[in-house]
Write a protein that holds these residues in place. Sequence first.
Motif, PDB file in Angstrom:
ATOM      1  N   THR A   1      14.678  24.486  -3.624  1.00 37.48           N
ATOM      2  CA  THR A   1      14.311  25.906  -3.540  1.00 37.48           C
ATOM      3  C   THR A   1      13.684  26.224  -2.186  1.00 37.48           C
ATOM      4  OG1 THR A   1      13.941  25.944  -5.936  1.00 37.48           O
ATOM      5  CG2 THR A   1      13.004  27.737  -4.647  1.00 37.48           C
ATOM      6  N   THR A   2      12.786  25.348  -1.735  1.00 35.96           N
ATOM      7  CA  THR A   2      12.133  25.551  -0.438  1.00 35.96           C
ATOM      8  C   THR A   2      13.147  25.552   0.696  1.00 35.96           C
ATOM      9  OG1 THR A   2      10.126  24.476  -1.265  1.00 35.96           O
ATOM     10  CG2 THR A   2      10.362  24.665   1.123  1.00 35.96           C
ATOM     11  N   ALA A   3      14.092  24.596   0.651  1.00 34.95           N
ATOM     12  CA  ALA A   3      15.098  24.501   1.718  1.00 34.95           C
ATOM     13  C   ALA A   3      15.989  25.735   1.756  1.00 34.95           C
ATOM     14  CB  ALA A   3      15.938  23.240   1.524  1.00 34.95           C
ATOM     15  N   LEU A   4      16.389  26.229   0.588  1.00 40.92           N
ATOM     16  CA  LEU A   4      17.304  27.362   0.547  1.00 40.92           C
ATOM     17  C   LEU A   4      16.619  28.674   0.925  1.00 40.92           C
ATOM     18  CD1 LEU A   4      19.350  26.497  -2.661  1.00 40.92           C
ATOM     19  CD2 LEU A   4      20.248  26.654  -0.345  1.00 40.92           C
ATOM     20  N   LEU A   5      15.327  28.793   0.632  1.00 43.40           N
ATOM     21  CA  LEU A   5      14.622  30.055   0.895  1.00 43.40           C
ATOM     22  C   LEU A   5      13.823  30.032   2.189  1.00 43.40           C
ATOM     23  CD1 LEU A   5      13.330  30.948  -2.690  1.00 43.40           C
ATOM     24  CD2 LEU A   5      15.401  31.709  -1.549  1.00 43.40           C
ATOM     25  N   SER A   6      13.931  28.963   2.949  1.00 36.02           N
ATOM     26  CA  SER A   6      13.141  28.854   4.175  1.00 36.02           C
ATOM     27  C   SER A   6      13.684  29.713   5.305  1.00 36.02           C
ATOM     28  CB  SER A   6      13.083  27.392   4.634  1.00 36.02           C
ATOM     29  OG  SER A   6      14.379  26.930   4.977  1.00 36.02           O
ATOM     30  N   GLY A   7      14.894  30.236   5.129  1.00 41.25           N
ATOM     31  CA  GLY A   7      15.488  31.058   6.172  1.00 41.25           C
ATOM     32  C   GLY A   7      16.162  30.267   7.260  1.00 41.25           C
ATOM     33  N   GLY A   8      16.240  28.938   7.098  1.00 46.36           N
ATOM     34  CA  GLY A   8      16.878  28.097   8.106  1.00 46.36           C
ATOM     35  C   GLY A   8      18.385  28.077   7.960  1.00 46.36           C
ATOM     36  N   ASP A   9      19.001  27.113   8.594  1.00 43.71           N
ATOM     37  CA  ASP A   9      20.456  26.990   8.574  1.00 43.71           C
ATOM     38  C   ASP A   9      20.929  26.660   7.159  1.00 43.71           C
ATOM     39  OD1 ASP A   9      23.015  26.719  10.167  1.00 43.71           O
ATOM     40  OD2 ASP A   9      22.945  24.787   9.169  1.00 43.71           O
ATOM     41  N   ILE A  10      21.898  27.414   6.659  1.00 40.47           N
ATOM     42  CA  ILE A  10      22.371  27.232   5.284  1.00 40.47           C
ATOM     43  C   ILE A  10      23.025  25.868   5.098  1.00 40.47           C
ATOM     44  CG2 ILE A  10      24.558  28.369   5.786  1.00 40.47           C
ATOM     45  CD1 ILE A  10      22.599  28.379   2.444  1.00 40.47           C
ATOM     46  N   ASP A  11      23.692  25.358   6.147  1.00 41.48           N
ATOM     47  CA  ASP A  11      24.323  24.042   6.036  1.00 41.48           C
ATOM     48  C   ASP A  11      23.274  22.948   5.830  1.00 41.48           C
ATOM     49  OD1 ASP A  11      26.827  25.113   6.335  1.00 41.48           O
ATOM     50  OD2 ASP A  11      26.837  24.889   8.501  1.00 41.48           O
ATOM     51  N   ASP A  12      22.161  23.056   6.553  1.00 43.03           N
ATOM     52  CA  ASP A  12      21.085  22.074   6.382  1.00 43.03           C
ATOM     53  C   ASP A  12      20.490  22.173   4.984  1.00 43.03           C
ATOM     54  OD1 ASP A  12      21.459  21.151   8.936  1.00 43.03           O
ATOM     55  OD2 ASP A  12      19.867  22.378   9.818  1.00 43.03           O
ATOM     56  N   ALA A  13      20.349  23.402   4.474  1.00 48.55           N
ATOM     57  CA  ALA A  13      19.804  23.585   3.127  1.00 48.55           C
ATOM     58  C   ALA A  13      20.727  22.976   2.072  1.00 48.55           C
ATOM     59  CB  ALA A  13      19.581  25.067   2.847  1.00 48.55           C
ATOM     60  N   LEU A  14      22.038  23.169   2.227  1.00 47.40           N
ATOM     61  CA  LEU A  14      22.986  22.581   1.277  1.00 47.40           C
ATOM     62  C   LEU A  14      22.971  21.060   1.368  1.00 47.40           C
ATOM     63  CD1 LEU A  14      26.008  25.031   1.656  1.00 47.40           C
ATOM     64  CD2 LEU A  14      24.392  24.888  -0.243  1.00 47.40           C
ATOM     65  N   GLN A  15      22.720  20.536   2.565  1.00 48.67           N
ATOM     66  CA  GLN A  15      22.611  19.082   2.719  1.00 48.67           C
ATOM     67  C   GLN A  15      21.416  18.556   1.934  1.00 48.67           C
ATOM     68  OE1 GLN A  15      24.902  17.287   4.227  1.00 48.67           O
ATOM     69  NE2 GLN A  15      23.879  15.339   3.806  1.00 48.67           N
ATOM     70  N   VAL A  16      20.315  19.323   1.916  1.00 53.33           N
ATOM     71  CA  VAL A  16      19.149  18.945   1.111  1.00 53.33           C
ATOM     72  C   VAL A  16      19.516  18.917  -0.368  1.00 53.33           C
ATOM     73  CG1 VAL A  16      16.833  19.657   0.380  1.00 53.33           C
ATOM     74  CG2 VAL A  16      17.465  19.775   2.790  1.00 53.33           C
ATOM     75  N   VAL A  17      20.281  19.896  -0.824  1.00 50.16           N
ATOM     76  CA  VAL A  17      20.727  19.921  -2.229  1.00 50.16           C
ATOM     77  C   VAL A  17      21.520  18.656  -2.554  1.00 50.16           C
ATOM     78  CG1 VAL A  17      22.123  21.144  -3.936  1.00 50.16           C
ATOM     79  CG2 VAL A  17      20.773  22.437  -2.277  1.00 50.16           C
ATOM     80  N   ALA A  18      22.458  18.295  -1.676  1.00 48.42           N
ATOM     81  CA  ALA A  18      23.284  17.103  -1.911  1.00 48.42           C
ATOM     82  C   ALA A  18      22.433  15.838  -1.918  1.00 48.42           C
ATOM     83  CB  ALA A  18      24.378  17.011  -0.846  1.00 48.42           C
ATOM     84  N   GLU A  19      21.505  15.727  -0.980  1.00 53.45           N
ATOM     85  CA  GLU A  19      20.672  14.522  -0.894  1.00 53.45           C
ATOM     86  C   GLU A  19      19.756  14.390  -2.105  1.00 53.45           C
ATOM     87  OE1 GLU A  19      18.786  15.120   2.846  1.00 53.45           O
ATOM     88  OE2 GLU A  19      20.498  14.384   4.025  1.00 53.45           O
ATOM     89  N   GLN A  20      19.160  15.489  -2.536  1.00 53.36           N
ATOM     90  CA  GLN A  20      18.281  15.444  -3.713  1.00 53.36           C
ATOM     91  C   GLN A  20      19.078  15.106  -4.972  1.00 53.36           C
ATOM     92  OE1 GLN A  20      15.041  15.585  -3.969  1.00 53.36           O
ATOM     93  NE2 GLN A  20      14.567  16.051  -1.853  1.00 53.36           N
ATOM     94  N   ALA A  21      20.265  15.686  -5.114  1.00 56.12           N
ATOM     95  CA  ALA A  21      21.103  15.392  -6.284  1.00 56.12           C
ATOM     96  C   ALA A  21      21.458  13.914  -6.331  1.00 56.12           C
ATOM     97  CB  ALA A  21      22.364  16.245  -6.258  1.00 56.12           C
ATOM     98  N   ARG A  22      21.800  13.346  -5.181  1.00 55.93           N
ATOM     99  CA  ARG A  22      22.139  11.930  -5.131  1.00 55.93           C
ATOM    100  C   ARG A  22      20.939  11.054  -5.494  1.00 55.93           C
ATOM    101  NH1 ARG A  22      22.495   8.270   0.231  1.00 55.93           N
ATOM    102  NH2 ARG A  22      23.179   6.347  -0.739  1.00 55.93           N
ATOM    103  N   ARG A  23      19.783  11.364  -4.907  1.00 57.78           N
ATOM    104  CA  ARG A  23      18.578  10.547  -5.131  1.00 57.78           C
ATOM    105  C   ARG A  23      18.119  10.617  -6.583  1.00 57.78           C
ATOM    106  NH1 ARG A  23      13.132  11.365  -5.348  1.00 57.78           N
ATOM    107  NH2 ARG A  23      13.376  13.609  -5.051  1.00 57.78           N
ATOM    108  N   LEU A  24      18.076  11.814  -7.137  1.00 58.54           N
ATOM    109  CA  LEU A  24      17.516  11.991  -8.473  1.00 58.54           C
ATOM    110  C   LEU A  24      18.415  11.411  -9.559  1.00 58.54           C
ATOM    111  CD1 LEU A  24      16.254  15.645  -7.991  1.00 58.54           C
ATOM    112  CD2 LEU A  24      14.836  13.602  -8.179  1.00 58.54           C
ATOM    113  N   SER A  25      19.718  11.504  -9.371  1.00 59.42           N
ATOM    114  CA  SER A  25      20.649  11.045 -10.414  1.00 59.42           C
ATOM    115  C   SER A  25      20.992   9.568 -10.285  1.00 59.42           C
ATOM    116  CB  SER A  25      21.936  11.872 -10.350  1.00 59.42           C
ATOM    117  OG  SER A  25      22.607  11.661  -9.122  1.00 59.42           O
ATOM    118  N   GLY A  26      20.516   8.914  -9.214  1.00 69.54           N
ATOM    119  CA  GLY A  26      20.891   7.516  -9.012  1.00 69.54           C
ATOM    120  C   GLY A  26      22.366   7.363  -8.717  1.00 69.54           C
ATOM    121  N   ALA A  27      22.957   8.374  -8.083  1.00 69.50           N
ATOM    122  CA  ALA A  27      24.393   8.352  -7.794  1.00 69.50           C
ATOM    123  C   ALA A  27      24.649   7.722  -6.426  1.00 69.50           C
ATOM    124  CB  ALA A  27      24.962   9.770  -7.843  1.00 69.50           C
TER     125      ALA A  27
END
Length: 560
Positions: free
Chosen positions: A201-227
Amino acid sequence: MPPVPHPGPPPHREGVSAELLARVPKLLDAMRSVGSGLELHSTLNRICETAADLASARYAAIGVAAEDGDGLADFVHHGVDEATVRRIGHLPDGRKGLLGALIRDPEPVRLTDLSDDARSCGFPEHHPPMRTFLGVPIRVQDEIFGNLYVTDKRADEPFNDYDLAVVRVLATEAGIAIGNARLYEAARQRERWIDGSVAVTTALLSGGDIDDALQVVAEQARRLSGAAAGIVLLPADGGGLEIAAVAAEHPTNDLGRVIPPDNGIVAELLAGRALFVDDAATDPRLEAGPVRAYGPVMLLPLCRDGRVLGSLVMPRARGDRPFTRAERALGDRFAAQAALALMMADAQRDRERLAVYEDRDRIARDLHDLVIQRLFATGMMLESAQRRSVVPEVRDGVGGAVDELDVTIQEIRSAIFALRQSAEAPMGLRTRVLREITMAAVPLGFTPSCRFAGPVDAAVGELTGKNLIAALRETLSNAFRHAHATRIEVVVDATATLADGRRGVRLTVADDGVGIPEGGRRSGLHNLERRAETVGGASRLGPGIGADGAGTTVLWEAPY
């Protein structure tokens, strides 16, 4: 041999044998150890040791049933040394043989000879011989957590009723330990997923680059799910789903790839339905997708208010365990939170874009109504003065000034046209580069010089161009925040030849700043390298353009 019936009520103290009384202190010790820590494996080890000791057995084991009931999630054993365990190889999985039967039919079993039981499937090579057997279910209320086994009673005696009673008590304690550990792990897991949702949520609403924010989503999903990877898919312009972000252990070329709309999973995800696959290699719907080489996969739509904003894909390595019910539920909640943050970020960007449009219109009106009119009036005055002048040098000088004013008016009119141009209209790479440089000039206090070489707009593809712009933005930002430069030169060369002989585009950003200090933060440089690798390119550093090579030169290159 039929299951052992539950024993009747315990005998009065006068009828209790000295053998049973001698076991009670050790039994109480084992019961106390269950509450001594939350580390499940060590607790079950102690219970195994105690069971073997109190039942006079050479070997003991606890099979922890998987949460979905399919086989064993863990197997803790006592009595077999590590060297033998290594020679045996794989531990029992609880899907066949007597151990599998005990999971499917959780009732006590007592055997005088394992080989006589029809459910037994024998032992693997290097396994020590075992004859007598006693197994009881690990049960808490109506939930089965596994089984506790003891084998090979010493002195070649069969297991008796006292052994059964003691092992049953220990199985109850093991059930409590497993239940507590699972509750604790579930609480920690929920906490991790909540933290990950906050980061997204912080990454997406920070107003920064959307590609970087989506990268945070992918990294968190991978880490949390053990994928093994985290993948974000967004709807593509021509239909289907485009891979917008990938977080994986190794670089991948999948970024920007579009999964066509006729693919089986696209229709399911765009309809808002989640997919859970046990093996991507055997599912025909994933044949042409980006996860064919993986094992279990969780594919979740990013939905909000009936609108599908994209999808989140979390594949595990081939051979890994499938996602549990708890993991699927947590993944669903994470995807819902990510979808909400994505929708709020879109709304925020729309508001910011509207404010920019309104500001552009105001500036364009002011330039047209005030600045151009005044310049035009000034030009007419100069022309009038030129006609009245009799000195040739003055006439020539005034004429040159009028020509400069005409050029200035044309440039301002071009600027007005650019300000009023819709941001939704496609822009060439050259225009986007100049826009980034113009935006960077405000915080820098000066405008970096820029030079283009080759067919920049015609040759460079959309994906490479998109990453080049992001790399330029990152480099200019670093120069402003860290370099303290007074001069920056930007070159975009579409005639470059890469190290492997391919034709490509090279971005060079050189400054005369302080350079990169030893031990300084390099997260921005890592971002540049990652962006280059995703499109098959590379990034490197060189000396700057200051005196004696002061400053830094960043070279970022990628194939077209």
